[in-house]
Motif scaffolding. Sequence first.
Motif, PDB file in Angstrom:
ATOM      1  N   UNK B 284       0.811  -1.222   0.000  1.00  0.00           N
ATOM      2  CA  UNK B 284       0.000   0.000   0.000  1.00  0.00           C
ATOM      3  C   UNK B 284       0.844   1.271   0.000  1.00  0.00           C
ATOM      4  N   UNK B 285       2.167   1.145  -0.096  1.00  0.00           N
ATOM      5  CA  UNK B 285       3.014   2.340  -0.079  1.00  0.00           C
ATOM      6  C   UNK B 285       2.631   3.249  -1.247  1.00  0.00           C
ATOM      7  N   UNK B 286       2.432   4.534  -0.997  1.00  0.00           N
ATOM      8  CA  UNK B 286       1.989   5.440  -2.071  1.00  0.00           C
ATOM      9  C   UNK B 286       2.964   5.544  -3.232  1.00  0.00           C
ATOM     10  N   UNK B 287       4.214   5.191  -3.007  1.00  0.00           N
ATOM     11  CA  UNK B 287       5.179   5.317  -4.108  1.00  0.00           C
ATOM     12  C   UNK B 287       4.805   4.399  -5.266  1.00  0.00           C
ATOM     13  N   UNK B 288       4.086   3.306  -4.976  1.00  0.00           N
ATOM     14  CA  UNK B 288       3.677   2.413  -6.062  1.00  0.00           C
ATOM     15  C   UNK B 288       2.672   3.079  -7.009  1.00  0.00           C
ATOM     16  N   UNK B 289       2.028   4.158  -6.537  1.00  0.00           N
ATOM     17  CA  UNK B 289       1.084   4.862  -7.408  1.00  0.00           C
ATOM     18  C   UNK B 289       1.801   5.593  -8.545  1.00  0.00           C
ATOM     19  N   UNK B 290       3.092   5.898  -8.337  1.00  0.00           N
ATOM     20  CA  UNK B 290       3.808   6.651  -9.374  1.00  0.00           C
ATOM     21  C   UNK B 290       4.962   5.849  -9.962  1.00  0.00           C
ATOM     22  N   UNK B 291       5.158   4.624  -9.483  1.00  0.00           N
ATOM     23  CA  UNK B 291       6.308   3.846  -9.939  1.00  0.00           C
ATOM     24  C   UNK B 291       6.062   3.258 -11.329  1.00  0.00           C
ATOM     25  N   UNK B 292       7.081   3.324 -12.195  1.00  0.00           N
ATOM     26  CA  UNK B 292       7.013   2.631 -13.479  1.00  0.00           C
ATOM     27  C   UNK B 292       7.189   1.138 -13.256  1.00  0.00           C
ATOM     28  N   UNK B 293       8.028   0.801 -12.273  1.00  0.00           N
ATOM     29  CA  UNK B 293       8.291  -0.604 -11.977  1.00  0.00           C
ATOM     30  C   UNK B 293       8.337  -0.756 -10.471  1.00  0.00           C
TER      31      UNK B 293
END
Lengths: 263, 315
Positions: B284-293
């Motif tokens: 659920x880390x928000x960084x996954x919302x903007x990560x390409x990978x």
Amino acid sequence: MRIVVAVKHVPDIQAERGLGPDGRMVRDGGDGTLNEVDENAVEAALVVAEAAGDAEVIALTMGPDDAVDAARRALQMGAHRAVHVLDEAAAGSDALGTAHVLAAAVQRIAQDGPVDLVVTGMAATDGLTSLVPAALAAELGMASLTLAVDITVAGGRVTVRRELDHADETLRAALPALVSVSDRANEARYPNFAGIMAARTKPVTVWSLADLGVDPGSVGSAGARTRILSAAPRPAREDRVLVTDTGDAGVKLAAYLVEHKLA
Amino acid sequence: MTVLVLLDHADTGELRATAPELVALARTLGDPVEGVWVGAAPLPAQLPSGLSRVHRVAVAHDEHLAAVVSEAVAAVVDATAASAVLLAATFENKDVAARLGALHGAGVVTDADAVSLELGHVVAGKTVLAGTWTTRVEVVAPLAAVLVKAGAAEAAAPDGVPTVVEHTVAPSYVGGLVEVVERTERAGTGRPDLASAQTVIVGGRGTQGDFGPLEELADVLGAAIGATRVATDEGWIAREAQVGQTGVTVSPRLYIGAGVSGAVHHRGGMQAAGTIVAVNDDPDAPIFEIADYGVVGDLFTVLPQVTAELRRLRG
């Protein structure tokens, strides 16, 4: 001692933020807030004032009607009174126009008694230019000590420590001076109930550009030295991948980096 | 149109990595391109190619003060009738540019990633609102001061030192207002400069203070190491490594976040990166919302595996 702390009302960075067709920040979202590092600026001003004893902290803001909320927050934290520069002609000011108006307001405040210290945050989360503090100091002809992580006022002088990309510095100047404050300078106090109640009756003075003797043509959109030609949301990132490691995620990631010529 | 480039340098005279990029960019903007060297540090034996002249300005006060640098730059602007000044987008230089704006009428654009000349006006490109919007900003004042982000142009190759023009700026009231009580320049880390690196690996709370796996991957990738606010607050890594809205802004080709949750303050300092990779054990880390990978996994397993695999692929 009289301290002016400049505060800005900005769109909440947790909320959806955007630019209008004129390239200006959409400021009617209704979920604005006091710029975060300005809380550190208010805290720094209050600490200096408390140490000095007989001191007045004046919160200064500029912007549309909602902007007074930023000043109100400073009052809740403990500032004594507030000044709100409210004038439609100031809308669309770039950082230099903003500094020009704030300088005029500080000078107007100084007509009632000298201003010893001006405190600002190091940046606002909307524009992030960090230009206003140094421009304000320049307009006022004051010593400029920016990016402070530690502030000491004693013997009519202010000393700040700052941490730059390539160096650590300690700067000192005689008052009056301007200090811009980093978010690492302190932990801002949270307004308590008494502070919130007290703020309701603290005076907020509203000044127009005319009150400050500022030529409307020199600020706002009319006086801006930069013009936004175009503004567009960045396209969404495409082909995004999310994997859960089942033992070989590192190998796959390495392959991805090589495939995309990133390693 | 004369374009000036402020040549940032260490006290030893060593040129900062951004200077050759600024010179290259300035060459696309106008001609001649002339350098401004403020203070007493020795000029290096080589400077970026493309400079017609270098203006060396002797100053009466401490050359590290923005007020002093801005007076020096303004003196060269007056002497050359320059129309544009390019500066590296550091916090110190923002103060310099702000003073050029407030006192010398310059129009200022910060954090530009592109600069061009259109119909006689300087136009800068920049991303705003944490890298989520792109804008083009025109300077309508006769003098443009543009703060350019690292990596905006390929660096100009080194060349000999062109003609040096000496200037002296007299003591001034504002120049003497601030005293530098102490100044310590930090030595380099042996890694690329965080602000200008093409690859940046950032460690957050999830590292629990162990940056070892990040360091090993950084060795393989030639990356700079950054950190979140939490990691610097914990004292796991030096303050200057902080990436975020009030720290260093990075826009590398590749960003790798290890144990980084992606708080909005941090995203504001890295969201403009070309490719964003995130490794975090919290799905659920928000960084996954903007990560390409994105990899949901343990960074202490995944990062060493990436390092080993890259070493293997390279033989």
